[in-house]
Design an enzyme around this catalytic site. Sequence first.
Site, PDB file in Angstrom:
ATOM      1  CG  HIS A 133      -1.888  -1.060   1.345  1.00  0.00           C
ATOM      2  ND1 HIS A 133      -3.010  -1.106   0.566  1.00  0.00           N
ATOM      3  CD2 HIS A 133      -1.918  -2.162   2.135  1.00  0.00           C
ATOM      4  CE1 HIS A 133      -3.708  -2.194   0.862  1.00  0.00           C
ATOM      5  NE2 HIS A 133      -3.061  -2.855   1.808  1.00  0.00           N
ATOM      6  CD  GLU A 156     -12.754   3.919  -5.205  1.00  0.00           C
ATOM      7  OE1 GLU A 156     -12.100   4.970  -5.269  1.00  0.00           O
ATOM      8  OE2 GLU A 156     -12.734   3.041  -6.084  1.00  0.00           O
TER       9      GLU A 156
END
Length: 292
Positions: free
Chosen positions: A39, A108
């Site tokens: 990430h 999302e």
Amino acid sequence: MTVPLLSCLVLPDQAPAEFLVRVRDAEQAGVRTVWTYDHLSWRDLADGPWFGTVPLLAAAAGATSTVRLGAQVATPNFRHPVPFAKEVMTLDHVAAGRLELGVGAGAEDADARVLGRPPASRKERADRFEEWATLLTALLEQDRTDFRGSFYIAEDARMIPGCVQRPRVPLTVAATGPRSMRLAALIGSAWVTYGPYRQSPAPQEWLAAIAEQNRSLDAAIADVAPGKRIRRIAQVALDETRPFRDADTYRQFARDVAAAGFDELTVHWPRSDGRGVPAAALDMVVATHSGS
């Protein structure tokens, strides 16, 4: 009754030197794979340090010799298949063929918004992931790739000399829905699930959910890749500590994961903030899996 193999997650939110200490500790403990999250930022840790996955894995490859190393999970949210395939191929050489790659559609979340893209529907994310994974697979398997899709284009993309592992670095696909399960059956060497999306389900509820997901993967394999063998990985959430209460509880938990059809169990390595496997329980966890 058998228990699954043990793998672990070491988050990239600590100084690289400390990250490497923890990876080496995990290697010495005999875990199969040390994963780290791919990430740009992550949940409640977004305001603190967070280092890059690829350079950390390269450093870990140089600091270890036997443990497998992996990213979990790379997504199209900020990864373009062509430059990312080059990095993955290179990492596989740096790690002398010990690299694993987790892939998924991506939520999302902040990683999806950071490049300024408009929000995508669930169907759009699934479409994009299918194309992304198809192109990434081709790039990692071929010296030269030309591709034109709805989301990505590759023109004379070269991946020479290719991965150490053949036909490519093994992919671990994060999947829960029917479409992503079919993709896992087609391209995956392994499949990983975090269980139900609801926060903090009770352990028995979590076990029932992953068993049902495992049956869904069986159905997908029967449909698109009959007879294929895929390693199944269950991952315990960062804040889940109930299975680690005592040795008997954890031993039964690990046996239940195996009974649900899983080959491997991933836990978060003990952390300085107290999350993950409690430090006092680590020896118990390792001993449960030793020789499995």
